[in-house]
Scaffold this motif. Structure first.
Motif, short mmCIF file in Angstrom:
data_model
loop_
_atom_site.label_atom_id
_atom_site.label_comp_id
_atom_site.label_asym_id
_atom_site.label_seq_id
_atom_site.Cartn_x
_atom_site.Cartn_y
_atom_site.Cartn_z
N TYR A 226 27.90 70.13 83.65
CA TYR A 226 27.61 70.11 82.21
C TYR A 226 27.26 71.50 81.71
O TYR A 226 27.80 71.97 80.69
CB TYR A 226 26.47 69.13 81.95
N TRP A 227 26.37 72.19 82.41
CA TRP A 227 25.91 73.49 81.94
C TRP A 227 26.94 74.59 82.18
O TRP A 227 27.00 75.57 81.45
CB TRP A 227 24.57 73.84 82.57
N GLU A 228 27.74 74.45 83.21
CA GLU A 228 28.82 75.43 83.42
C GLU A 228 29.83 75.35 82.28
O GLU A 228 30.41 76.37 81.87
CB GLU A 228 29.51 75.21 84.76
N LYS A 229 30.04 74.15 81.76
CA LYS A 229 30.97 74.00 80.64
C LYS A 229 30.43 74.71 79.38
O LYS A 229 31.20 75.27 78.60
CB LYS A 229 31.18 72.52 80.38
N ILE A 230 29.11 74.66 79.23
CA ILE A 230 28.49 75.29 78.04
C ILE A 230 28.24 76.77 78.26
O ILE A 230 28.58 77.61 77.43
CB ILE A 230 27.18 74.56 77.70
N LYS A 231 27.64 77.12 79.41
CA LYS A 231 27.22 78.49 79.66
C LYS A 231 28.32 79.32 80.31
O LYS A 231 28.28 80.57 80.24
CB LYS A 231 26.00 78.51 80.59
N PRO B 126 25.85 76.05 69.04
CA PRO B 126 26.68 75.01 69.64
C PRO B 126 26.21 74.67 71.05
O PRO B 126 25.89 75.58 71.85
CB PRO B 126 28.08 75.65 69.67
N GLY B 127 26.16 73.38 71.33
CA GLY B 127 25.71 72.96 72.65
C GLY B 127 24.22 73.11 72.83
O GLY B 127 23.70 72.92 73.94
N HIS B 128 23.50 73.45 71.77
CA HIS B 128 22.05 73.64 71.83
C HIS B 128 21.65 74.69 72.87
O HIS B 128 20.66 74.54 73.59
CB HIS B 128 21.34 72.31 72.13
N TRP B 129 22.46 75.75 72.94
CA TRP B 129 22.17 76.81 73.91
C TRP B 129 22.68 78.13 73.36
O TRP B 129 23.75 78.20 72.71
CB TRP B 129 22.85 76.54 75.24
N VAL B 130 21.92 79.20 73.61
CA VAL B 130 22.34 80.55 73.27
C VAL B 130 21.85 81.48 74.37
O VAL B 130 20.77 81.27 74.94
CB VAL B 130 21.77 80.98 71.89
N ARG B 131 22.64 82.47 74.68
CA ARG B 131 22.26 83.37 75.76
C ARG B 131 21.14 84.30 75.29
O ARG B 131 21.27 85.02 74.29
CB ARG B 131 23.46 84.19 76.20
N GLN B 132 20.03 84.31 75.99
CA GLN B 132 18.95 85.26 75.75
C GLN B 132 18.09 85.32 77.01
O GLN B 132 18.16 84.44 77.87
CB GLN B 132 18.11 84.90 74.53
N GLN B 133 17.27 86.35 77.12
CA GLN B 133 16.47 86.56 78.34
C GLN B 133 15.15 85.80 78.23
O GLN B 133 14.42 85.94 77.25
CB GLN B 133 16.20 88.06 78.54
#
Length: 422
Positions: free
Chosen positions: A413-418, A380-387
């Protein structure tokens, strides 16, 4: 044969010199050195026609040393050896004062040949240069000398020399000599702080004057034709070019469209398109950057158009680019980010590329574990947490959002996603 006017009018005393008040006003250091008869090695640095040779001549008159003159553009090492050979002889019983013009054209070996005699005091050097001596003069020679910077002479002071030259031309002229109101100031202003150029303009103007009603009248129109383009100080690859480039860049960064157009116009007058184009392209990323990312493509289009058109039409797209950059919102987050990242790399703070980011062919080499890369577009949001950064730098932050509308929108925008810590 009649002496050139610039030579005839050359000042004989410090009080007759126009300009350089910071060096020659009562109590100024250089004036005190000259009046006390001190025999110091000096480097005179500044534009042509600002009094360097004149003051060297005045110093020579106040010393018992034998005066030698060399111009580094034509002198050889043998010329230096011939002068040094006179040290301690009847040719120079009191020592030698060497005036070396354009010292930047002497190579290191030629400059080094003077050191021993400067050290023991048998040779006093006064060198002049139009280029930055800290770039062009050998360090050991500089350490034995004092650098004095000469500045372009302001028009109001140049006008004094112009009026003096006109008085001399009155005495030379076979007919009564007059001039239209404003001619002296026009010459003084147009010659860009170069007194020699102003005096030469006076001489040419008088020689070209046409008799009218039994007299010679110097007109503003003729003065304008003789002095045109004279105010430009420009030497491609020299200090003047780099000073203008710096001034253009800082005017863009300082959001001053008027100053940016002024310095751009000086490049155009000199016929240099390449240097301002480079500065405009650089400023688009260095000073505007993420505050208005489209500036790069717009400025690139303007530069390409200018290079295809050539002068004089090139002035229009380049002026458009300069005004755009000067009036655009500013952000240095790009330069700050890459500078911080590059500093870490230079310092050896790197580390291995995380296993998740390595090339996928590594999975077939029998390594301990599979790559485990997470494809952001599958989340979702074209983002996933990884190093992404190497382990030693995994928590480092190089890029910090600027305080402009565009970057703050991206941050939101990115604070809403991340999340705030993303």
């Amino acid at each position: 044969m009649q002496r050139p006017l610039a030579d005839e009018i050359r000042p004989k005393t410090l009080d007759e010199v126009v300009g350089q008040k910071h060096l020659l006003a009562p109590g100024a250091v250089l004036r005190r050195l000259i009046e006390s008869g001190a025999e110091a090695n000096m480097v005179f640095y500044g534009p042509s026609g600002t009094g360097k040779t004149t003051i060297a001549n005045i110093i020579a008159q106040r010393t018992n040393k034998t005066l030698y003159r060399l111009n580094a553009t034509t002198a050889s090492l043998q010329d230096v050896k011939d002068i040094i050979a006179d040290v301690g002889t009847l040719m120079a019983p009191g020592g030698i004062l060497l005036y070396l013009d354009e010292i930047q054209y002497f190579n290191k070996k030629q400059q080094q040949s003077l050191l021993e005699f400067m050290e023991n005091g048998s040779l006093t050097l006064i060198a002049s240069t139009t280029e930055n001596p800290y770039f062009y003069v050998y360090g050991a020679l500089l350490s034995r000398s004092t650098v004095f910077e000469f500045k372009a002479v302001p028009p109001e002071e140049t006008e004094t020399a112009v009026l003096r030259a006109l008085d001399i031309e009155k005495g030379r002229s076979p007919l009564p000599l007059t001039w239209e109101e404003g001619v002296p100031r026009q010459i003084a202003t147009a010659c860009g702080g170069d007194v020699r150029k102003a005096i030469n303009a006076v001489e040419l103007l008088c020689q070209a004057a046409v008799p009218r009603d039994g007299q010679l009248l110097l007109t503003r129109n003729n003065a304008s034709q003789l002095a045109q383009r004279s105010a430009m100080r420009y030497d491609k690859g020299g200090d003047a070019m780099y000073d203008l480039a710096s001034a253009l860049m800082k005017s863009l960064r300082g959001s001053d469209p008027d100053a940016a157009l002024h310095y751009l116009a000086r490049f155009l007058e000199a016929g240099d398109l390449v240097t301002p184009c480079r500065r405009l392209l650089c400023s688009a990323s260095e000073d505007i950057g993420m505050a208005y990312p489209q500036a790069v493509s717009i400025v690139k289009a303007c530069v390409d158009t200018a290079m295809q058109l050539g002068l004089p039409e090139a002035q229009l797209p380049l002026a458009q680019a300069a005004i755009l950059l000067a009036t655009a919102p500013k952000s240095n987050s790009v330069v700050e980010g890459i500078s911080a990242a590059w500093a870490d790399v230079k310092a050896g703070r790197t580390g291995d590329v995380p296993r998740e980011l390595q090339n996928v062919h590594a999975d077939s080499t029998g390594m301990e574990r599979e790559q485990g890369y997470r494809y952001p577009h599958s989340y979702p949001g074209h983002w996933v947490r990884q190093q992404y950064l190497p382990d030693p730098l995994k928590d480092v932050k190089y890029y910090h959002y600027g305080d402009n509308k565009t970057e703050q929108a991206a941050r939101a925008y990115w604070e809403k996603i991340k999340g705030p810590e993303g």
